[in-house]
Scaffold this motif. Sequence first.
Motif: not given
Length: 376
Positions: A22-28
Amino acid sequence: MKVEFYKHSISQKDIDNVVKVLNSLFLTTGAVVEEFENRFSEYLAFKYTVGVTSCTAALHLSLLACGIGPGDEVITTPMTFIATANSIIQAGATPVFIDVEPETGNIDSDLIERAITTKTKVIMPVHLHGQMCDMRKIKEIADSRHLIIIEDAAHAIEASRGGIRVGELSTTSCFSFYATKNITSGEGGAISTNNEEIAEKLKKLRLHGMSKGAAERYSKRYQHWDMEIFGWKYNMDNIQAALLIDQLQNINKYWQRREEICCMYEEAFKENQQVDYLKVLPDSKSARHMFTILVSPEVRDQILWQLQERGIGVAVNYRAIHLLTYYRQAYGYNRGSFPVAERIGDSTITLPLYAKLRNEEVHWVIQSVREVTATA
Ligand SMILES: Cc1ncc(COP(=O)(O)O)c(C=O)c1O
């Protein structure tokens, strides 16, 4: 005492892994999904795993990847969750049920041959409650009649039988990470296969048939994508995968505890006149996804409600699905079509089973089942 039907085993580490995503750029769908897929393949000794949003999606896409569609028949069991047969209809094909074994509730492989027609393309066995079907026999039939096997392994990640692992003899096997499954991401699923061509096709089918996913499009110089085949929107995301990675590391620890609990249930009910249960065969390692008892059909619902009144979470897995309104109306099935599945479906009650279940809770469930069935 309140005993929940199910409690997940999600740990602080699993939550931390999700927070990291969640704290990163990439969720998918990206690197975390790929890591989960690799670890899942390694755990089950498959070459490829494709993460999807559910086992229903996994079954649907497996059928599509094998070229199954209108006019084709798929042999399966009525003693399952509706997802199995529904996925066949989603693919445009026709589910053909055959009856099950009284001891295990699994598809009766002796009945497969006579259900095969010129339209039959696939056998879709379901490993009920975590015990594998007779895959050697099913494989023999499939090979001699040129049929594909797609396994519904929603219950059976940890299972093996007679030296055969789950999925080992099939074109694809389909897993569920639904909220009550052995490992869970709330919703989620996976398809495992050793066939490279099928794996590549599944990766496209899970994302609209697109030739490149978001991770590939974004990570390098922009690349145009094409839509090569018609697909669906079933891709697992990094959040789901993050939740699963560490649960997979601990899967045997959780299984061990469920095995202990099942042994307690079996020991308690083995001499009981009112309570029977489906048997795990001597050559079989059940994934121990569910523990179900069988009681007299006339008093099943009464026992179910009395257990609930005592604060015990119970369920029915499953009433035979050919008797549900849709299947009766669409395919003309009736009571009497599959007597063994019907008998199990009318008698079965699922008891609480999960790694966090404490011994005193198991004892309370056992005592309650004994008392309630003795007076029913
Ligand atoms: C035997 C079986 N097959 C398929 C499914 C579908 O799984 P999902 O909810 O991940 O689509 C389930 C879910 O409970 C199941 O029990």
